[in-house]
Enzyme design. Structure first.
Site, mmCIF file in Angstrom:
data_model
loop_
_atom_site.group_PDB
_atom_site.id
_atom_site.type_symbol
_atom_site.label_atom_id
_atom_site.label_comp_id
_atom_site.label_asym_id
_atom_site.label_seq_id
_atom_site.Cartn_x
_atom_site.Cartn_y
_atom_site.Cartn_z
ATOM 1 N N GLU A 120 -0.999 -4.935 1.736
ATOM 2 C CA GLU A 120 -1.940 -4.359 2.748
ATOM 3 C C GLU A 120 -2.339 -5.262 3.632
ATOM 4 O O GLU A 120 -3.650 -5.366 3.928
ATOM 5 C CB GLU A 120 -2.903 -3.559 1.957
ATOM 6 C CG GLU A 120 -2.621 -2.386 0.954
ATOM 7 C CD GLU A 120 -3.826 -1.561 0.701
ATOM 8 O OE1 GLU A 120 -5.007 -2.049 0.707
ATOM 9 O OE2 GLU A 120 -3.506 -0.338 0.255
ATOM 10 N N GLU A 266 1.050 3.070 -3.639
ATOM 11 C CA GLU A 266 -0.240 3.290 -4.454
ATOM 12 C C GLU A 266 -0.647 4.606 -4.380
ATOM 13 O O GLU A 266 -0.902 5.152 -3.095
ATOM 14 C CB GLU A 266 -1.083 2.294 -4.041
ATOM 15 C CG GLU A 266 -0.910 0.741 -4.242
ATOM 16 C CD GLU A 266 -2.206 -0.143 -4.072
ATOM 17 O OE1 GLU A 266 -3.214 0.279 -3.876
ATOM 18 O OE2 GLU A 266 -1.734 -1.477 -4.009
#
Ligand SMILES: *[C@@H]1O[C@H](CO)[C@@H](O)[C@H](O)[C@H]1NC(C)=O
Ligand SMILES: *[C@@H]1O[C@H](CO)[C@@H](O)[C@H](O)[C@H]1NC(C)=O
Ligand SMILES: *[C@@H]1O[C@H](CO)[C@@H](O)[C@H](O)[C@H]1NC(C)=O
Ligand SMILES: *[C@@H]1O[C@H](CO)[C@@H](O)[C@H](O)[C@H]1NC(C)=O
Ligand SMILES: *[C@@H]1O[C@H](CO)[C@@H](O)[C@H](O)[C@H]1NC(C)=O
Length: 490
Positions: A120, A266
């Site tokens: 991320e 995720e």
């Protein structure tokens, strides 16, 4: 031929081999724990539950070795801190690939299918810290994979938070596009991924939408009919996951990448540390998600279901709680691989807990009955305990929020005592504490006993050829114990 096939099938069953599935389930195996479960127990847990893919946040040597010849596909992550050195040096990228991919593929038989470059990296809260290095690191890693002869079996990707794209003024998925401040960078990266057979990896968290926005409709976070669907032309979106995922598909299409493969890197729901983080909601969300996979359901815009990696496999008591007190509690299992809730996997079988876990003694550290809860030293003692151990279950809406003031203090003391492996000196808070053999757990509040890192059963080696290895290790352990005992006696 028929006989050979039949015996092969029998052999499969005899060896207890899981039948490979078309599109199995994946999960994230994080290791930010004070007492991580031994890697071979984790790999056995994955296999017992038919996970056929796993994602690691870094090239953890113990995890990778245990995954060798397990039949489980592995995505290996590169932490954000390594992006700058890898961006700045082709040689560093080659070294990384050699040490952290080639070795495990060739020497340990690990089926590494993806390298995840960064984690991320464009998250808004990073304020652009990794924006200058991610793309170059991605290019260098891809070049290194090509040089190592691995680029056909190992694909590059960059796991991105869903905040890299957004809907336009209408708020509808069909208006989706990449975030303005990184638009050009996103187009360049996705173009590179497309040219190199890579995939787009996105992390989607309806729980966080609910956590961050008090007006977020609760039902919309789950996979059930919502009273507040979002109507986008002919499509009615009844859950946040579909709407977010399709916003991404629209953003990709809008920029010329309509057929880009997408992985959900995720997704999950925590069970403690917030009013909306509990076992019922987590079960509802995760089961709804897995049921969709079982039914092979995609989204309105992309009917084929994406590969999905649940977050996460196990609770991790040392995760940073800066994003929220729920952070240590994302596991499908508790820290020790025990079950949190009844759950049916995508193969229709119930989830089973970890086997062979050994615990420390049934000893807990609690506030002494002679100590007063108003003792002036209490605050410091609790502060100290909760600085080093995880006290997030004590907060509002959490599993131990119902404790009284004495229970609160005991919980904090015990958490530190367990993290310190129940060492004698660790239940010593200026004479306020005492060790007890009576379990102080009450209702939903569990006073944990830590796992004993030195005493686990060695899991049976899962490689088929490695049974002897496990036996050898056990004998080696016995031999070492004997030697140690002998030298101690002498
Ligand atoms: C391999 O990965 C580990 C874990 O992230 C890291 O510490 C190490 O530096 C990497 N090796 C190289 C050569 O970069
Ligand atoms: C690794 O996984 C891929 C994808 O499922 C599969 O096609 C390949 O055969 C596996 N390789 C090995 C060596 O098991
Ligand atoms: C990224 O590069 C730009 C342009 O060269 C520069 O202005 C900016 O400070 C850099 N950001 C970081 C975090 O290094
Ligand atoms: C117990 O501790 C929590 C978290 O520190 C706090 O919110 C709560 O008010 C405490 N309860 C009592 C009864 O002291
Ligand atoms: C407890 O701590 C005090 C100092 O804080 C120390 O003098 C004492 O020896 C400790 N007791 C044990 C059992 O470790």
């Amino acid at each position: 031929m028929g006989v050979v096939l039949a015996s092969a099938v029998w052999l499969f069953f005899l060896l207890g081999e899981a039948v490979p599935m078309a599109d199995g389930m994946g999960c994230n195996w994080g290791t930010r724990s004070s007492h991580p479960l031994p890697a071979d127990i984790v790999v056995r847990l994955l296999r017992d539950n038919n996970f056929d893919k796993v994602k690691l946040f870094e090239a953890d040597a113990a995890a990778l070795r245990a995954l060798g010849r397990s039949g489980i596909e592995v995505m290996v992550g590169i932490p954000n801190e390594l992006l700058a050195p890898l961006a700045g040096s082709v040689n560093a990228a080659e070294q990384w690939v050699m040490q952290n991919v080639s070795t495990y593929v060739s020497q340990y038989g690990v089926n590494i299918t993806h390298v995840a470059v960064g984690n991320e990296p464009f998250l808004k809260t990073y304020n652009g810290m990794f924006e200058n290095t991610t793309f170059a690191a991605l290019q260098n890693i891809q070049a290194a994979l090509i040089k190592a002869g691995l680029s056909r079996q190992v694909r590059v990707t960059v796991p991105l938070n869903a905040d890299v794209y957004q809907s336009g003024a209408s708020g509808l998925p069909s208006s989706g596009d990449f975030r303005n401040d990184i638009h050009g960078l996103m187009v360049a990266i996705v173009g590179f991924l497309q040219d190199n057979g890579g995939t787009f990896t996105v992390n989607i968290y309806p729980f966080l939408s609910l956590y961050l926005d008090p007006h977020f409709p609760l039902d919309y976070a789950f996979f059930s009919p919502s009273a507040n669907p979002i109507v986008d032309g002919p499509i009615s979106y009844s859950n946040a996951f579909e709407a977010s995922y399709d916003t991404l598909i629209w953003a990709l299409e809008r920029n010329g990448f309509g057929s880009m493969p997408v992985i959900v890197g995720e997704i999950g729901w925590p069970t403690d540390g917030d009013i909306h983080a509990n076992v019922d909601y987590a079960r509802r969300f995760n089961q709804g998600l897995v049921d969709r996979i079982r039914q092979r359901r995609g989204t309105p815009k992309r009917p084929a279901p994406p590969d999905i990696y649940l977050f996460g496999l196990l609770d991790e008591d040392q995760k940073s709680i800066q994003p929220g007190n729920f952070e240590p509690h994302w596991g499908l299992f508790y820290y020790d691989g025990s079950l949190k809730y009844q759950f049916v996997m995508d193969d229709g079988r119930p989830l089973v807990p970890a086997r062979g876990v050994r615990y420390l003694e049934r000893h807990w550290c609690v506030l002494s009955s002679t100590a007063s809860v108003t003792d002036p030293n209490i605050a410091d003692a609790v502060g100290y305990a909760c600085e080093y151990a995880d006290c997030t279950s004590l907060g509002y809406g959490s599993s131990c929020n119902g404790l009284d003031a004495r229970g609160n203090v005991s919980y904090a003391f015990n958490q530190l005592f367990q993290v310190a492996n129940q060492q004698k000196g660790a239940c010593n808070f200026s004479d306020l504490s005492v060790v007890t053999e009576t379990d102080p757990s009450q209702g939903s509040c569990k006073f944990n006993i830590m796992i004993d890192e030195g005493k686990h059963d060695r899991a049976v080696n899962t490689s088929g050829t490695g049974g002897g290895g496990a036996l050898l290790r056990r004998w080696a352990a016995v031999a070492i114990l004997l030697l140690w005992t002998i030298s101690y006696v002498l």
